[in-house]
Enzyme design. Structure first.
Site, PDB file in Angstrom:
ATOM      1  CG  HIS A 268      26.823  57.884  40.901  1.00 44.31           C
ATOM      2  ND1 HIS A 268      26.312  58.283  41.885  1.00 44.31           N
ATOM      3  CD2 HIS A 268      26.109  58.517  39.735  1.00 44.31           C
ATOM      4  CE1 HIS A 268      26.284  60.121  41.444  1.00 44.31           C
ATOM      5  NE2 HIS A 268      26.508  60.030  39.994  1.00 44.31           N
TER       6      HIS A 268
ATOM      7  N   GLY B 183      20.820  55.869  41.150  1.00 39.14           N
ATOM      8  CA  GLY B 183      19.744  54.777  40.970  1.00 39.14           C
ATOM      9  C   GLY B 183      18.378  55.277  42.022  1.00 39.14           C
ATOM     10  N   GLY B 184      17.543  54.350  41.943  1.00 40.62           N
ATOM     11  CA  GLY B 184      16.550  54.045  42.506  1.00 40.62           C
ATOM     12  C   GLY B 184      15.249  54.743  42.589  1.00 40.62           C
ATOM     13  CD  GLU B 185      16.493  58.991  40.548  1.00 38.37           C
ATOM     14  OE1 GLU B 185      16.878  57.118  40.115  1.00 38.37           O
ATOM     15  OE2 GLU B 185      17.620  59.557  40.113  1.00 38.37           O
TER      16      GLU B 185
ATOM     17  CB  THR C  51      18.665  60.803  44.594  1.00 35.41           C
ATOM     18  OG1 THR C  51      18.771  60.872  42.734  1.00 35.41           O
ATOM     19  CG2 THR C  51      16.918  60.887  44.409  1.00 35.41           C
TER      20      THR C  51
ATOM     21  CE1 TYR D  53      22.155  63.560  42.031  1.00 27.63           C
ATOM     22  CE2 TYR D  53      20.037  63.800  42.232  1.00 27.63           C
ATOM     23  CZ  TYR D  53      21.303  63.470  41.456  1.00 27.63           C
ATOM     24  OH  TYR D  53      20.881  63.135  40.588  1.00 27.63           O
TER      25      TYR D  53
ATOM     26  CG  HIS E  95      24.457  66.350  34.938  1.00 25.10           C
ATOM     27  ND1 HIS E  95      25.434  65.046  34.791  1.00 25.10           N
ATOM     28  CD2 HIS E  95      23.869  66.040  36.288  1.00 25.10           C
ATOM     29  CE1 HIS E  95      24.988  64.660  36.252  1.00 25.10           C
ATOM     30  NE2 HIS E  95      24.359  65.128  36.766  1.00 25.10           N
TER      31      HIS E  95
ATOM     32  CG  ASP F 210      25.888  60.705  36.477  1.00 27.65           C
ATOM     33  OD1 ASP F 210      26.363  60.485  37.087  1.00 27.65           O
ATOM     34  OD2 ASP F 210      25.130  61.079  36.063  1.00 27.65           O
TER      35      ASP F 210
END
Ligand code: ZN
Length: 392
Positions: free
Chosen positions: A62, A67-69, A98, A129, A223, A284
């Protein structure tokens, strides 16, 4: 300036023997025993106690952050050049994840070009995604066909509460677009699939393979070491002729919760007689590594590390006892073949001059050359990104 790597023990990635390797400013131009090049414009690098292996390929990073979840403060930062070069990575593929709202494809392309300008070989995936796919030209097919660095689509999420809950038809259409874009431009058009921890795991891909003419080799689900059930599904998927990718970035909590460490998983593949050409590792890198409770609430967030890529190969050799030539392909020749990167993944005359020197015993990364450019020399970083801070 030419570079002459003297007396290295060469792995290609299979064992070759002691060789001298001559690099120009882009390409490997000779591999021989005892090359004599006593000219002032040839830089000689003594590799007597070193192993020379192909530069590592990381098929999922990335690069613009992910991220950011956990809200805005949990967005991860962009990758630095030296995050990659310290890890021996000379070729990589950037992707959105995401967040395809604040992370844009235009930014991903710009970052790809930055890393290429700095001397790496960087590609990217169209999409994210979600569906409809995030594209530059309004079509995945034309992104792949018309943008040089675009080699496929991904990472498309399945079996995950963060994905778009794709139907079989939607995945089939996307894979077809990617495949045709790849055919028309001589690229892989690979479909990188983020597989979450939902119980349906690979069902959707298997349905597309069973009911359409799209070959199983169009997909690269990642994954696949997330849990034992998914890993077992992956073994069957490889038996069908599919490719699978394992994620090297992890946390002690993930491992305790059932994620399989890549080095151990690789040994298991050898033991069950899987086709080892169909297996890759990716880091990742710079992804967030989120944990959720049973209600889907975020409980913890860490960041993926590019250095985990080779660390898992090293552990496969030093801890699990696998031969280096059995372990190295997962980050060299296998991703090169699967992603159809013809000048990558091997040390041969005419290939790009991507070479990593490893210390013989500890298998630590000693020197890194990317398209003939010295990135790391005897442990010292020789090349930084323009605004990198905190580096030597
Ligand atoms: Zn993912």
């Amino acid at each position: 300036m030419l570079k002459l790597i003297k007396s290295a023990t060469l792995y290609n990635p299979e064992f070759v023997g002691v060789r001298d390797i001559l690099l120009d400013s882009h390409t490997i131009i000779a591999i021989e025993e005892g090359i004599e090049c006593d000219y002032p414009f040839v830089e000689v690098i003594d590799a007597t106690d070193k192993l020379a292996v192909p530069g590592f390929i990381d098929s999922l990073v990335h690069i613009t952050g992910g991220g950011g979840e956990g809200g805005f403060t949990s967005r991860t930062p962009e990758v630095n050049l030296t995050d990659l070069t310290r890890a021996g990575i000379t070729t990589l593929v950037g992707a959105l994840g995401t967040d395809a709202v604040s992370r844009t494809l235009t930014n991903l392309i710009a970052k790809t070009k930055e890393l290429n300008e700095l001397g790496l070989s960087c590609y990217f995936y169209s999409g994210s995604y979600h569906l409809p796919a995030t594209t530059l030209t309004a079509s995945v097919q034309s992104d792949i066909m018309l943008i040089e660095e675009c080699i496929g689509v991904g990472e498309v999420a399945i079996a995950d509460h963060r994905g778009s809950q794709l139907s079989y038809n939607e995945l089939a259409r996307l894979a077809s677009d990617s495949r045709v874009g790849g055919m028309l431009s001589g690229k892989s058009g690979i479909v990188s699939i983020h597989v979450g921890d939902g119980p349906e795991n690979l069902k959707l891909i298997n349905e597309v393979v069973d009911n359409t003419d799209i070959p199983i080799t169009q997909f690269l689900p990642t994954h696949m070491n997330r849990n034992q059930e998914l890993f077992d599904a992956g073994i069957n998927y490889v038996k069908r002729g599919g490719y699978i990718d394992l994620t090297t970035s992890t946390t002690p909590e993930f491992l305790q919760a059932g994620e399989l460490k890549c080095s151990k998983a690789l040994k298991h593949f050898v033991e069950v007689g899987a086709d080892m050409r169909n297996i890759t590792f990716s880091s990742d890198g710079h992804a967030s590594l989120p944990s959720f409770d049973h209600d889907g609430n975020l409980t913890q967030l860490e960041i993926g590390s590019e250095s985990s890529l080779f660390n898992e190969v090293r552990d496969a050799v030093l801890i699990e006892g696998l031969a280096l030539e059995k372990s190295l392909p997962v980050i060299t020749s296998n991703p090169a073949d699967i992603l159809k990167l013809k000048k990558k993944g091997r040390i041969r005359v005419g290939m790009d001059a991507d070479v990593v020197l490893l210390d013989k015993e500890e298998l630590t990364i000693n020197s890194v050359f990317s398209k003939g450019k010295t990135m790391v020399l005897q442990g010292d970083i020789k090349c930084h990104g323009k605004f990198e801070r905190g580096c030597d």
